[in-house]
Design an enzyme around this catalytic site. Structure first.
Site: not given
Length: 283
Positions: A32, A107, A138-139, A156-158, A163
């Site tokens: 990103q 993360e 990868d969570g 606590d994601s975007t 993804p």
């Protein structure tokens, strides 16, 4: 308006703008676009793909509410998993709880953690606690490979684009259920009740099919779209409205209190309305 301004287009018809003092860091990571800026109104601010993730001025509303609600719902949380949250704010709140023995932070982007440590030390300070393990992976896959492992899982994601979409799926929630211990508690940020009502409604219905207890609660986050934010909670055993506050630890907070914990689950009529509406109905 003098100076340089940053604007985040929060919806096709709404933007939030802040005046910049300076850009402290900017890079394109493997995942990103990342920037840390210093602003007049909110102090230092972390941006991912030009979307505000956190600011020094208002981060505590979000981090305290996503962390302390599940941690106090569970009477004795010892192991916690945080998916996303590379800025460290959720971890900082978790390690305030004396019962916690291990926190695993998963993360995907190591550069988020590195920049938070350098530019947002007041948020990232908990990452150096001896109980914290950081895994850059990868969570979704991490959860898929676990069973009966964690007392508390916090996502606590975007936003649900790219993804991160998989973190909002029923399949992921079923894997979370398996990764939790028999009395585990799960919380995820689930966007704006003003602009994402259909998403929240679908998530609540998914959680009710998976968990014995599923609830929605709200908080204010001034820099997020609409200023009002939703969290979805799934619990195998404990009801967040039945916390024994005599046993809950006394931790230092700036927003969260037992009274606010209880009040956050008191949903306004417009939220109740879209939660109860037929699936095809839009808001």
């Amino acid at each position: 308006m003098r100076g340089i301004w940053f604007s985040e287009l929060q919806t096709p018809d709404l933007a939030i703008s802040v005046r910049l003092n300076q850009t402290l860091h900017h890079e394109k990571t493997p995942y990103q676009e990342l920037a840390v800026v210093d602003t007049e109104a909110y102090g230092r601010m972390l941006l991912l793909d030009n979307i505000i993730q956190t600011t020094v001025k208002d981060e505590f509303f979000y981090h305290e509410m996503i962390a302390h609600v599940p941690l106090n719902t569970h009477p004795n949380p010892r192991t916690a998993l945080v998916i996303g949250g590379g800025d460290g704010g959720v971890v900082r709140e978790i390690v305030k709880h004396p019962s916690i023995e291990k926190v695993t932070l998963v993360e995907i982007d190591a550069r988020v953690v590195a920049n938070a440590r350098e530019y947002l030390p007041e948020i990232a300070c908990g990452l150096d606690d001896a109980r914290v393990e950081i895994r850059f992976e990868d969570g979704i896959e991490h959860v898929r490979q676990r069973e009966n492992t964690y007392d508390v899982i916090i996502v606590d994601s975007t936003d649900p684009i790219g993804p991160a979409v998989g973190l909002f799926s029923a399949e992921f929630y079923r894997n979370v259920y398996r990764a939790l211990k028999a009395d585990g508690v799960f919380v995820a940020q689930t966007e704006s009740p003003i602009f994402n009502s259909r998403l929240i409604r679908r998530i609540q219905r998914d959680l009710k099919e998976i968990f014995p207890i599923a609830r929605l609660y709200l908080t204010t986050v001034p820099t997020y779209p609409g200023g009002l934010w939703a969290f979805s909670l799934g619990s195998k055993k404990y009801d967040p409205l039945e916390v024994d506050w005599r046993q809950a630890p006394k931790v230092a907070t700036r927003y969260y209190t037992p009274a606010i914990h209880q009040a956050a689950f008191s949903l306004p009529p417009f939220v109740q309305e879209f939660l109860e509406a037929p699936e095809e109905e839009e808001f």
